[in-house]
Design an enzyme around this catalytic site. Sequence first.
Site, PDB file in Angstrom:
ATOM      1  N   PHE A   1       0.926  -1.155   0.125  1.00 36.27           N
ATOM      2  CA  PHE A   1       0.017   0.189   0.094  1.00 36.27           C
ATOM      3  C   PHE A   1       0.626   1.284   0.012  1.00 36.27           C
ATOM      4  O   PHE A   1       0.758   2.149  -0.911  1.00 36.27           O
ATOM      5  CB  PHE A   1      -1.108  -0.064   1.126  1.00 36.27           C
ATOM      6  CG  PHE A   1      -1.604   1.123   1.578  1.00 36.27           C
ATOM      7  CD1 PHE A   1      -2.159   1.869   0.577  1.00 36.27           C
ATOM      8  CD2 PHE A   1      -1.823   1.644   2.846  1.00 36.27           C
ATOM      9  CE1 PHE A   1      -2.708   3.279   0.926  1.00 36.27           C
ATOM     10  CE2 PHE A   1      -2.191   2.677   3.256  1.00 36.27           C
ATOM     11  CZ  PHE A   1      -2.932   3.417   2.477  1.00 36.27           C
TER      12      PHE A   1
ATOM     13  N   VAL B   1      12.144 -10.881   2.910  1.00 39.76           N
ATOM     14  CA  VAL B   1      13.202 -10.228   3.473  1.00 39.76           C
ATOM     15  C   VAL B   1      14.101 -11.206   4.772  1.00 39.76           C
ATOM     16  O   VAL B   1      15.034 -10.849   4.969  1.00 39.76           O
ATOM     17  CB  VAL B   1      12.789  -9.001   4.059  1.00 39.76           C
ATOM     18  CG1 VAL B   1      12.390  -8.096   3.019  1.00 39.76           C
ATOM     19  CG2 VAL B   1      11.764  -8.998   5.064  1.00 39.76           C
TER      20      VAL B   1
ATOM     21  N   ALA C   1       8.431  -3.086   4.483  1.00 40.55           N
ATOM     22  CA  ALA C   1       8.352  -4.490   4.719  1.00 40.55           C
ATOM     23  C   ALA C   1       7.817  -4.754   6.058  1.00 40.55           C
ATOM     24  O   ALA C   1       8.931  -4.746   7.134  1.00 40.55           O
ATOM     25  CB  ALA C   1       9.187  -5.586   3.996  1.00 40.55           C
ATOM     26  N   ALA C   2       6.811  -4.997   6.547  1.00 39.49           N
ATOM     27  CA  ALA C   2       6.051  -5.499   8.014  1.00 39.49           C
ATOM     28  C   ALA C   2       4.797  -5.815   7.795  1.00 39.49           C
ATOM     29  O   ALA C   2       3.897  -5.636   6.748  1.00 39.49           O
ATOM     30  CB  ALA C   2       5.985  -3.936   8.536  1.00 39.49           C
TER      31      ALA C   2
ATOM     32  N   SER D   1       5.733   3.589  13.325  1.00 35.87           N
ATOM     33  CA  SER D   1       4.510   4.078  13.631  1.00 35.87           C
ATOM     34  C   SER D   1       4.154   4.905  15.043  1.00 35.87           C
ATOM     35  O   SER D   1       4.865   4.757  15.861  1.00 35.87           O
ATOM     36  CB  SER D   1       3.645   2.430  13.804  1.00 35.87           C
ATOM     37  OG  SER D   1       2.050   2.724  13.976  1.00 35.87           O
TER      38      SER D   1
ATOM     39  N   TYR E   1       1.965  -5.633  17.644  1.00 36.76           N
ATOM     40  CA  TYR E   1       2.310  -5.013  16.690  1.00 36.76           C
ATOM     41  C   TYR E   1       3.317  -3.550  17.133  1.00 36.76           C
ATOM     42  O   TYR E   1       4.458  -3.335  16.582  1.00 36.76           O
ATOM     43  CB  TYR E   1       1.099  -4.647  15.839  1.00 36.76           C
ATOM     44  CG  TYR E   1       1.422  -3.655  14.660  1.00 36.76           C
ATOM     45  CD1 TYR E   1       2.369  -3.859  13.669  1.00 36.76           C
ATOM     46  CD2 TYR E   1       0.926  -2.036  14.629  1.00 36.76           C
ATOM     47  CE1 TYR E   1       2.637  -2.938  12.761  1.00 36.76           C
ATOM     48  CE2 TYR E   1       1.415  -1.195  13.870  1.00 36.76           C
ATOM     49  CZ  TYR E   1       2.187  -1.546  12.783  1.00 36.76           C
ATOM     50  OH  TYR E   1       2.540  -0.805  11.744  1.00 36.76           O
TER      51      TYR E   1
ATOM     52  N   LYS F   1       7.314  -2.689  16.195  1.00 35.93           N
ATOM     53  CA  LYS F   1       7.928  -1.440  15.525  1.00 35.93           C
ATOM     54  C   LYS F   1       8.750  -0.740  16.406  1.00 35.93           C
ATOM     55  O   LYS F   1       9.792  -0.309  15.803  1.00 35.93           O
ATOM     56  CB  LYS F   1       6.324  -0.637  15.263  1.00 35.93           C
ATOM     57  CG  LYS F   1       5.316  -1.123  14.398  1.00 35.93           C
ATOM     58  CD  LYS F   1       6.098  -1.653  12.943  1.00 35.93           C
ATOM     59  CE  LYS F   1       6.456  -0.611  12.148  1.00 35.93           C
ATOM     60  NZ  LYS F   1       6.941  -0.896  10.732  1.00 35.93           N
TER      61      LYS F   1
ATOM     62  N   ARG G   1      -7.813  10.430  16.271  1.00 33.63           N
ATOM     63  CA  ARG G   1      -6.388  10.017  15.465  1.00 33.63           C
ATOM     64  C   ARG G   1      -6.051  11.097  14.655  1.00 33.63           C
ATOM     65  O   ARG G   1      -6.899  11.937  14.487  1.00 33.63           O
ATOM     66  CB  ARG G   1      -6.784   8.712  14.536  1.00 33.63           C
ATOM     67  CG  ARG G   1      -7.152   7.261  15.593  1.00 33.63           C
ATOM     68  CD  ARG G   1      -6.014   6.960  16.468  1.00 33.63           C
ATOM     69  NE  ARG G   1      -6.453   5.551  16.855  1.00 33.63           N
ATOM     70  CZ  ARG G   1      -6.992   5.340  18.228  1.00 33.63           C
ATOM     71  NH1 ARG G   1      -6.938   6.511  18.750  1.00 33.63           N
ATOM     72  NH2 ARG G   1      -7.221   4.320  18.528  1.00 33.63           N
TER      73      ARG G   1
END
Length: 357
Positions: free
Chosen positions: A11, A56, A76-77, A120, A180, A184, A249
């Site tokens: 994305f 990766v 990439a994650a 993030s 998550y 990060k 947010r």
Amino acid sequence: MRVLVTGGAGFIGSHIVDELVAADHDVVVVDDLDRAAHSGMPAGLAGAARYVWADVRDPQTWRPVLAGVDAVCHQAAKVGLGVDFADVADYVSRNDAGTACLLHALHEHRFAGRIVLASSMVVYGEGRYRCDIHGVVRPGARQVADLDAGNFEPPCPVCDGPLSSESVPEDHWLDPRNVYATTKLAQEGLCNAYAREHPGCTVTSLRYHNVYGPRMPRDTPYAGVASLFRSAYEQGEAPRVYEDGGQRRDFVHVADVAHANVLALTNDDSAPGPFNICSGTPRTILDMALALRPPGGPEPQVTGGYRLGDIRHVHASPERAADTLGFRARIGFESGMNEFSTAPLRSSIGPRPIELG
């Protein structure tokens, strides 16, 4: 300049590749087309980039890829809050082990250029809160009993009084509150450790806030909330809004996020450290659900439900990114959401590449 973009078919990564290619940079992409986001070969990839369909985490990926690379953009994650704690091993593997494997390869290649990392807002956990009596305070973990009773706002940990949320600066304390988020923050730490041991290398960690826009994955629990709401409306269903919809947010368009990455990669001076990538204008989750509602579409369903690993409010200050990177979000909330309400989500043009199975 030759730029390696991991996750460059995804994305956000695909928009970064588009902007780099448009500026005549030489781009090589490594992506394994994770099935959580890709049902097949994605549409809309930049024809001028070179794509390597590989993981990766695979040491064999890197030797033919790194020759001549001047800068690395690590996107990439595995993203999103996940389905439940059973996702923990996959998050750690894809995010932290994947980053470690990339850094090991860069070490063997003696890479000493720029690394731009997709981080993030989740590393902050609950955002910044102020009590009228006790000033800036750090709320404790959300309690099931409070959430079950519909008490979603965190209280002051000292006096149990009400709090107001404020914009988070980059030097705020870090308090990841789900799997998550923890991965990060670990990615930031691994990249910073690499830079300390490789003179000349700088790491720019871009702490994305809620990114939305064309090419978001559809119909997956790992997609962002904007995509989930958009998909619901497409199916004629009311989007389900957790809590009371008042969670604040910062929604930032993917084109702006891509531009922030390109600035970090290509500015004359490198910019080490973390940067909030945000609009600077907070909105509520319910605001977004209403902004995406098509004419005649169903009203959003405010459920009162919750996810224990979620947080109440987090929004940020954009000033450091503006002052150092020259980045300001250019796409406003109303115009961005209006575009996104009809923009194409992620689609496929064929099967996965043979080398990925």
